[in-house]
Scaffold this active site. Structure first.
Site, PDB file in Angstrom:
ATOM      1  N   GLU A 128      46.473  73.729  13.182  1.00 30.23           N
ATOM      2  CA  GLU A 128      47.141  72.573  12.270  1.00 30.23           C
ATOM      3  C   GLU A 128      46.471  71.955  11.314  1.00 30.23           C
ATOM      4  OE1 GLU A 128      49.102  68.284  13.253  1.00 30.23           O
ATOM      5  OE2 GLU A 128      48.874  69.381  15.130  1.00 30.23           O
ATOM      6  N   HIS A 135      46.436  71.273   7.104  1.00 22.96           N
ATOM      7  CA  HIS A 135      47.745  70.823   6.286  1.00 22.96           C
ATOM      8  C   HIS A 135      47.107  70.737   4.885  1.00 22.96           C
ATOM      9  CE1 HIS A 135      49.843  69.563   9.741  1.00 22.96           C
ATOM     10  NE2 HIS A 135      48.734  68.591   9.804  1.00 22.96           N
ATOM     11  N   HIS A 165      55.684  69.874  14.720  1.00 23.61           N
ATOM     12  CA  HIS A 165      54.792  68.930  13.988  1.00 23.61           C
ATOM     13  C   HIS A 165      55.390  67.636  14.016  1.00 23.61           C
ATOM     14  CE1 HIS A 165      52.308  66.722  11.213  1.00 23.61           C
ATOM     15  NE2 HIS A 165      51.417  67.306  11.642  1.00 23.61           N
ATOM     16  N   ASP A 214      43.783  68.888  12.457  1.00 26.87           N
ATOM     17  CA  ASP A 214      44.642  68.366  11.913  1.00 26.87           C
ATOM     18  C   ASP A 214      43.953  67.587  10.470  1.00 26.87           C
ATOM     19  OD1 ASP A 214      46.862  66.828  11.398  1.00 26.87           O
ATOM     20  OD2 ASP A 214      46.612  65.429  13.115  1.00 26.87           O
TER      21      ASP A 214
END
Length: 333
Positions: free
Chosen positions: A9, A11, A171, A295
């Site tokens: 995860e 980004h 998400h 994250d």
């Protein structure tokens, strides 16, 4: 000891997405220094990022378009174009140059469901996407009438995902404006501090209760943040719904709610570095359904990796969560 890890995860934002993304509310909430840290790293120098990952034992990273991404676009054509260009940009910027280090989850524009199914197939088959990441509910022109993934219209998309046999990462995004009155006076709670969890947990329960996983039993939905609290809260929800079974019942699921955590959901450690919560997630989802994640850039790679490396877990379980479960799910060698 540094453990070999996969992070799934993580980004990015493309220049085009950043033009369309109104982050003023998030910027106000986060403060300038934290916001600048995030923005500077959403389209970053890969060399510095890779060097950090290598130091921390993160040997593979799955990149995805930051929230709300395509789901936050009102106009269907703009959303379709953004999904297509973002997937190509992710492939060109990350995957093509270093496929050993990087892969991607694709964005799709559910504003046009047929196009979403086509884009999912293109991204998986032509760009090698490991799955699809969807940022919560989808804008449908009216801010007060979003589309959730349990909507019967979305079945054309789920059918394609079932055929492709790839996971969908659900998400979070902020609750829709009409649902934020409970946060009045405490705007700092609307986003990742609390609103993300509330919004995504209910969305996941809706998927279960819709009967989606009974129609498509091979689907896998991934939840971040150690399962958005469901390891603690879903058993009570299941119990209360059973007590209410002779009242209003719209649910179509044929098995107990919690059983789907073991068959159709996986969760990651993204942004939730608490050992007690990790142990609860392992118990609720099963040790083969929990995966490491960071994250990034909303969290620091070093915080996530150092916490995980020092956990007092059996070494085989640590390796399973750090690498093996994600490698199996995403076919990473």
């Amino acid at each position: 000891m540094v453990v070999k890890k996969i992070a799934i995860e993580e980004h990015f934002s493309t220049p085009e997405n950043s033009k369309l993304w109104n982050d003023s509310g998030e910027a106000d909430r986060n403060g300038k220094s934290y916001t600048d840290f995030i923005v500077d790293r959403l389209w970053d120098d890969n060399k510095a990022y890779q060097d950090e990952l290598n130091r921390l034992g993160i040997v593979h990273t799955v990149m995805s378009l930051t929230s709300p991404g395509v789901q936050g676009i009102d106009d269907p054509k703009t959303a379709v174009d953004l999904a297509h260009s973002s997937n190509q940009d992710a492939y060109d910027h990350y995957v093509k140059s270093n496929p050993k280090q990087f892969s991607m989850f694709a964005a799709v524009a559910l504003q046009d469901l047929n196009e979403a199914a086509k884009e999912a197939e293109h991204a998986v088959k032509d760009l090698g996407a490991k799955g699809i990441l969807i940022n919560g509910y989808t804008n449908m022109g009216d801010v007060n009438t979003p589309m959730y993934l349990d909507d019967p219209k979305v079945d054309v998309f789920w059918q394609k995902i079932s055929e492709l046999d790839v996971p969908v990462y659900l998400h979070p995004r902020e609750p829709m404006p009409a649902s934020t009155q409970i946060y009045q006076g405490y705007p700092e709670l609307i986003g990742s501090a609390w609103g993300f969890t509330q919004e995504t947990a209910v969305h996941a329960i809706r998927l279960i209760m819709s009967g989606l996983f009974d129609r498509y039993p091979n689907l896998t939905v991934v939840l971040g943040h150690l399962g958005e609290g469901l390891s603690q809260t879903l058993p009570r929800t299941e119990h209360r719904l059973f007590r209410q079974r002779n009242g209003e019942v719209n649910a179509k699921n044929v098995k107990p709610l919690t059983s789907y955590l073991h068959t159709n959901f996986m969760c990651t450690t993204s942004g939730h570095y608490d050992t007690d919560a990790l142990e609860s997630a392992i118990e609720a989802f099963g040790p083969d359904r929990v995966m490491f994640s960071v994250d990034y850039p909303y969290e620091n790679n070093s915080d996530a990796a150092n916490w995980f490396d020092q956990l007092s877990l059996p070494e085989d379980l640590k390796q399973q969560i750090a690498y093996d479960n994600a490698a199996r799910l995403l076919h990473i060698k």
